[in-house]
Every structure is written in structure tokens, then in C-alpha cells.
Design a protein around this motif. Structure first.
Motif, PDB file in Angstrom:
ATOM      1  N   PHE A 108       4.521   8.006 -16.150  1.00  8.19           N
ATOM      2  CA  PHE A 108       4.674   6.778 -15.372  1.00  8.19           C
ATOM      3  C   PHE A 108       3.436   6.571 -14.505  1.00  8.19           C
ATOM      4  O   PHE A 108       2.660   7.500 -14.266  1.00  8.19           O
ATOM      5  CB  PHE A 108       5.941   6.825 -14.504  1.00  8.19           C
ATOM      6  N   ARG A 109       3.275   5.362 -14.040  1.00 13.79           N
ATOM      7  CA  ARG A 109       2.142   5.040 -13.182  1.00 13.79           C
ATOM      8  C   ARG A 109       2.482   3.831 -12.315  1.00 13.79           C
ATOM      9  O   ARG A 109       3.440   3.087 -12.606  1.00 13.79           O
ATOM     10  CB  ARG A 109       0.892   4.735 -14.012  1.00 13.79           C
ATOM     11  N   ILE A 110       1.697   3.635 -11.264  1.00  9.38           N
ATOM     12  CA  ILE A 110       1.758   2.427 -10.445  1.00  9.38           C
ATOM     13  C   ILE A 110       0.519   1.600 -10.757  1.00  9.38           C
ATOM     14  O   ILE A 110      -0.608   2.089 -10.620  1.00  9.38           O
ATOM     15  CB  ILE A 110       1.812   2.755  -8.938  1.00  9.38           C
ATOM     16  N   ARG A 111       0.736   0.387 -11.202  1.00  8.59           N
ATOM     17  CA  ARG A 111      -0.397  -0.488 -11.538  1.00  8.59           C
ATOM     18  C   ARG A 111      -0.598  -1.510 -10.421  1.00  8.59           C
ATOM     19  O   ARG A 111       0.313  -2.277 -10.087  1.00  8.59           O
ATOM     20  CB  ARG A 111      -0.169  -1.194 -12.878  1.00  8.59           C
ATOM     21  N   ASP A 112      -1.777  -1.475  -9.865  1.00 10.33           N
ATOM     22  CA  ASP A 112      -2.128  -2.386  -8.762  1.00 10.33           C
ATOM     23  C   ASP A 112      -2.391  -3.783  -9.341  1.00 10.33           C
ATOM     24  O   ASP A 112      -3.265  -3.949 -10.207  1.00 10.33           O
ATOM     25  CB  ASP A 112      -3.368  -1.854  -8.044  1.00 10.33           C
ATOM     26  N   ARG A 113      -1.654  -4.778  -8.842  1.00  8.00           N
ATOM     27  CA  ARG A 113      -1.828  -6.159  -9.316  1.00  8.00           C
ATOM     28  C   ARG A 113      -2.234  -7.087  -8.162  1.00  8.00           C
ATOM     29  O   ARG A 113      -2.061  -8.303  -8.246  1.00  8.00           O
ATOM     30  CB  ARG A 113      -0.540  -6.661  -9.952  1.00  8.00           C
ATOM     31  N   PRO A 138       5.388  -1.154 -21.556  1.00 10.69           N
ATOM     32  CA  PRO A 138       6.217  -0.147 -20.896  1.00 10.69           C
ATOM     33  C   PRO A 138       7.494  -0.754 -20.326  1.00 10.69           C
ATOM     34  O   PRO A 138       7.661  -1.980 -20.257  1.00 10.69           O
ATOM     35  CB  PRO A 138       5.310   0.338 -19.768  1.00 10.69           C
ATOM     36  N   LEU A 139       8.398   0.119 -19.882  1.00  4.42           N
ATOM     37  CA  LEU A 139       9.504  -0.297 -19.026  1.00  4.42           C
ATOM     38  C   LEU A 139       8.901  -0.528 -17.646  1.00  4.42           C
ATOM     39  O   LEU A 139       8.268   0.383 -17.093  1.00  4.42           O
ATOM     40  CB  LEU A 139      10.574   0.783 -18.972  1.00  4.42           C
ATOM     41  N   ALA A 140       9.057  -1.740 -17.100  1.00  2.00           N
ATOM     42  CA  ALA A 140       8.351  -2.091 -15.870  1.00  2.00           C
ATOM     43  C   ALA A 140       9.319  -2.576 -14.798  1.00  2.00           C
ATOM     44  O   ALA A 140      10.257  -3.335 -15.081  1.00  2.00           O
ATOM     45  CB  ALA A 140       7.297  -3.160 -16.140  1.00  2.00           C
ATOM     46  N   TYR A 141       9.063  -2.107 -13.583  1.00  2.00           N
ATOM     47  CA  TYR A 141       9.754  -2.599 -12.396  1.00  2.00           C
ATOM     48  C   TYR A 141       8.691  -3.127 -11.447  1.00  2.00           C
ATOM     49  O   TYR A 141       7.727  -2.410 -11.117  1.00  2.00           O
ATOM     50  CB  TYR A 141      10.540  -1.477 -11.716  1.00  2.00           C
ATOM     51  N   TYR A 142       8.862  -4.378 -11.004  1.00  2.00           N
ATOM     52  CA  TYR A 142       7.882  -4.993 -10.109  1.00  2.00           C
ATOM     53  C   TYR A 142       8.367  -4.771  -8.675  1.00  2.00           C
ATOM     54  O   TYR A 142       9.306  -5.423  -8.203  1.00  2.00           O
ATOM     55  CB  TYR A 142       7.720  -6.472 -10.456  1.00  2.00           C
ATOM     56  N   VAL A 143       7.704  -3.821  -8.014  1.00  4.49           N
ATOM     57  CA  VAL A 143       8.206  -3.256  -6.761  1.00  4.49           C
ATOM     58  C   VAL A 143       7.732  -4.090  -5.570  1.00  4.49           C
ATOM     59  O   VAL A 143       6.535  -4.161  -5.273  1.00  4.49           O
ATOM     60  CB  VAL A 143       7.753  -1.796  -6.603  1.00  4.49           C
ATOM     61  N   SER A 144       8.717  -4.673  -4.883  1.00  3.33           N
ATOM     62  CA  SER A 144       8.407  -5.476  -3.695  1.00  3.33           C
ATOM     63  C   SER A 144       8.183  -4.609  -2.472  1.00  3.33           C
ATOM     64  O   SER A 144       7.479  -5.017  -1.533  1.00  3.33           O
ATOM     65  CB  SER A 144       9.538  -6.468  -3.414  1.00  3.33           C
ATOM     66  N   GLY A 145       8.790  -3.411  -2.458  1.00  2.00           N
ATOM     67  CA  GLY A 145       8.614  -2.530  -1.321  1.00  2.00           C
ATOM     68  C   GLY A 145       9.338  -1.216  -1.523  1.00  2.00           C
ATOM     69  O   GLY A 145      10.214  -1.096  -2.393  1.00  2.00           O
ATOM     70  N   SER A 190       0.827  -1.216   0.000  1.00  2.00           N
ATOM     71  CA  SER A 190       0.000   0.000   0.000  1.00  2.00           C
ATOM     72  C   SER A 190       0.863   1.269   0.000  1.00  2.00           C
ATOM     73  O   SER A 190       0.370   2.349  -0.323  1.00  2.00           O
ATOM     74  CB  SER A 190      -0.939   0.010   1.216  1.00  2.00           C
ATOM     75  N   GLU A 191       2.122   1.135   0.387  1.00  2.00           N
ATOM     76  CA  GLU A 191       3.019   2.285   0.406  1.00  2.00           C
ATOM     77  C   GLU A 191       3.633   2.578  -0.969  1.00  2.00           C
ATOM     78  O   GLU A 191       4.290   3.605  -1.149  1.00  2.00           O
ATOM     79  CB  GLU A 191       4.130   2.057   1.434  1.00  2.00           C
ATOM     80  N   VAL A 192       3.415   1.694  -1.908  1.00  2.00           N
ATOM     81  CA  VAL A 192       3.962   1.875  -3.256  1.00  2.00           C
ATOM     82  C   VAL A 192       2.996   2.750  -4.048  1.00  2.00           C
ATOM     83  O   VAL A 192       2.056   2.274  -4.689  1.00  2.00           O
ATOM     84  CB  VAL A 192       4.173   0.515  -3.965  1.00  2.00           C
ATOM     85  N   THR A 193       3.204   4.043  -3.961  1.00  2.00           N
ATOM     86  CA  THR A 193       2.356   5.016  -4.658  1.00  2.00           C
ATOM     87  C   THR A 193       3.219   5.872  -5.583  1.00  2.00           C
ATOM     88  O   THR A 193       4.451   5.928  -5.441  1.00  2.00           O
ATOM     89  CB  THR A 193       1.639   5.935  -3.650  1.00  2.00           C
ATOM     90  N   ALA A 206       5.283   8.474  -3.755  1.00  2.00           N
ATOM     91  CA  ALA A 206       6.417   7.972  -2.994  1.00  2.00           C
ATOM     92  C   ALA A 206       7.703   7.929  -3.818  1.00  2.00           C
ATOM     93  O   ALA A 206       8.800   7.861  -3.258  1.00  2.00           O
ATOM     94  CB  ALA A 206       6.105   6.575  -2.455  1.00  2.00           C
ATOM     95  N   PHE A 207       7.590   7.997  -5.145  1.00  2.00           N
ATOM     96  CA  PHE A 207       8.773   7.897  -6.005  1.00  2.00           C
ATOM     97  C   PHE A 207       9.390   9.254  -6.347  1.00  2.00           C
ATOM     98  O   PHE A 207      10.421   9.305  -7.014  1.00  2.00           O
ATOM     99  CB  PHE A 207       8.418   7.163  -7.305  1.00  2.00           C
ATOM    100  N   ASP A 208       8.781  10.320  -5.906  1.00  3.49           N
ATOM    101  CA  ASP A 208       9.307  11.642  -6.243  1.00  3.49           C
ATOM    102  C   ASP A 208      10.762  11.775  -5.775  1.00  3.49           C
ATOM    103  O   ASP A 208      11.076  11.497  -4.617  1.00  3.49           O
ATOM    104  CB  ASP A 208       8.454  12.731  -5.584  1.00  3.49           C
TER     105      ASP A 208
END
Length: 286
Positions: free
Chosen positions: A233-238, A260-267, A189-192, A195-197
């Protein structure tokens, strides 16, 4: 008494009258020229003096001097952005070698991040000026800089940004690599997006990500990306599939994030974000 005239006398009299008539007409117009309408005086075209060409070293000094957080940095960035756009339209822009040499001679290693942040802000301001953003235009006016062109060739702007890419890549060159260390998943839920700014560095893959409200710049020389463009860019909820969130960067500029260029963010936390599936970790720099 009757008078008579023969034919020859009549002709002579007519000739005399004709000559007198012509003479009278000539005397009436003697010395007079037909009137001509007055022609308006055309003003001389103004003399346009060519402005001196913008010099690469001066542009680089102005970019370096816009470090965020310093006094007047916003106005300095606006001015440097205007100078960059005008410089990009010149025919004699520099090569990357000249830029790298300038960096080596003028920017100490401890200021590598400062230069990255300054160049990122200048590019962001330049993008805003090209969009006709009123705030950016107002900052440029307040900075006392007048643009030299009415319009700008965006392809030339992109090419110029590529030529100045050592302002970004110098940070990678000065960074020691570090191996990835596995981490357990965090709170998804913290992956917004908010949060990446900021600026994030993958020391294991020589990749730099620069996020702001206008997009994400990717500096990854191995993939041919040098931060010249800010991508959406965007965060896609999976979570519905039981997967971690995906950070997607629309580098194709498709508008719908097609492949897209994708990173699967664990945290993610205040210091870094990590991707267990890709064995990647990004340290937050600013």
C-alpha cells in the motif's frame, strides 16, 4: 636292436597321456571354488515414522493464545505460524463452518478484536517464514518448533488462510453497523503511511483493514477479500491537483499499483480516518 611302433599303439599312448594330464589338472583344483570379491553390506534404510496430523482445534487454540501484548506472545505467534503452514499442507483441512463453530463456542464477543489481532500476527509470521526471514526462523527455533516440510505450496497456504477466514470475519459479524457522518477535511500532511499502522473498521460497510510494515490485509466479504494476503500500500500525494491524498492498496499485486483499491482520505487522527467523497469512516481499533 630296433624298436618299431605301429599306428594304433601311438594313438593309445597319446590317449593315456591326455587322460593323465586332465586328471592332474582336476586333482590340482579339487575342492577349490573361484574367489569372489567381498560385497559391501548395505545399511538398512532408516525407519521414518509418520508424524501425527495436526488437529484443527489445537491449531485454533494456539492461534487464539498468541494475543499481542501477552507474555511470550511473539514466540507463541511464531510457533502457531509454523503449525499453520504445516497444517495447510495436509489433505484434510477444515471447512469454514467448523471454524465458525469453534469461534462461537470458545471466543466471547468481547474478545473478538483480540482474536483478529492474534490471527493477523500469525499470518504475518507465516509470510515471513515463507520468505526465509532469519528473524522469523530464529523465533520459530526459540519456540521449540521444527517445520515438517522442506518447501511449501503457497496456493495451499492461501487456501488454508481462506478456510480460517472466520477468525477475521467474526469481528464484522459481532459489530453493530453505524451510518456515516460527514466531516470537514483535515490536515492532509498528517495522512502518511505510518499513521495507518494498526486495525481499522468501517462499521457502515463491514470492512476491516489491517496495516503493518509488511502490507495491508483487506477483510471485505462483499468484495470477496478475507485478509488472506498482505498487499502493498502507499499514500499518493494529489495536492498538485488540489485533491486529498489517496490511500492505494495494490490488491492486483501488479507492483506498480495498476488500478488499485483506493480510498480518498479527507483526514486522519488517532481515532479514525474519513473519506468524504466516498462517505466512509474507519474507526481505529488498535
Amino acid at each position: 636292436m630296433a624298436f618299431s611302433y605301429d599306428h594304433a599303439e601311438v594313438i593309445n599312448v597319446k590317449r593315456i597321456w591326455a587322460i593323465l594330464a586332465v586328471t592332474a589338472l582336476l586333482l590340482t583344483g579339487c575342492g577349490q571354488q573361484p574367489e569372489q570379491s567381498a560385497q559391501p553390506v548395505q545399511p538398512e534404510p532408516p525407519v521414518v515414522e509418520d508424524q501425527p496430523a495436526l488437529v484443527l482445534t489445537e491449531l485454533l487454540e494456539d492461534i487464539y493464545g498468541t494475543a499481542p501484548g501477552t507474555a511470550g506472545s511473539s514466540l507463541k505467534a511464531a510457533r502457531a505460524a509454523g503449525e499453520f503452514l504445516d497444517w495447510s499442507q495436509q489433505t484434510d483441512t477444515a471447512s469454514g463452518d467448523a471454524v465458525r463453530q469453534w469461534v462461537e463456542e470458545n471466543v466471547p464477543a468481547e474478545n473478538a478484536l483480540e482474536l483478529v489481532l492474534a490471527w493477523n500476527e500469525v499470518l504475518t509470521q507465516a509470510d515471513a517464514l515463507l520468505r526465509g526471514d532469519e528473524i522469523a526462523s530464529g523465533s520459530l527455533s526459540d519456540a521449540g518448533y521444527a517445520m515438517r516440510q522442506n518447501s511449501y505450496d503457497t496456493e495451499l497456504v492461501t487456501q488454508a488462510a481462506l478456510e480460517l477466514s472466520p477468525l477475521f470475519t467474526q469481528l464484522l459479524d459481532r459489530t453493530e453497523p453505524a451510518p456515516y457522518q460527514w466531516e470537514a477535511p483535515g490536515d492532509y500532511s498528517e495522512v502518511t503511511e505510518a499513521a495507518f499502522d494498526g486495525a481499522w473498521l468501517n462499521r457502515g460497510a463491514d470492512t476491516l483493514l489491517l496495516f503493518s510494515g509488511t502490507g495491508c490485509r483487506v477483510v471485505d466479504p462483499a468484495l470477496g477479500w478475507y485478509g488472506e494476503t498482505a498487499y502493498a500500500f502507499r499514500i499518493r500525494d494529489r495536492s498538485s491537483m488540489g485533491y486529498c491524498p489517496a490511500l492505494e492498496i495494490d490488491f492486483r499485486e501488479s507492483g506498480n499499483f495498476d488500478a488499485p483499491l483506493a480510498y480518498y482520505v479527507s483526514g486522519i487522527d488517532s481515532t479514525h480516518f474519513w473519506c468524504s467523497t466516498g462517505s466512509e469512516s474507519f474507526q481505529k481499533l488498535a
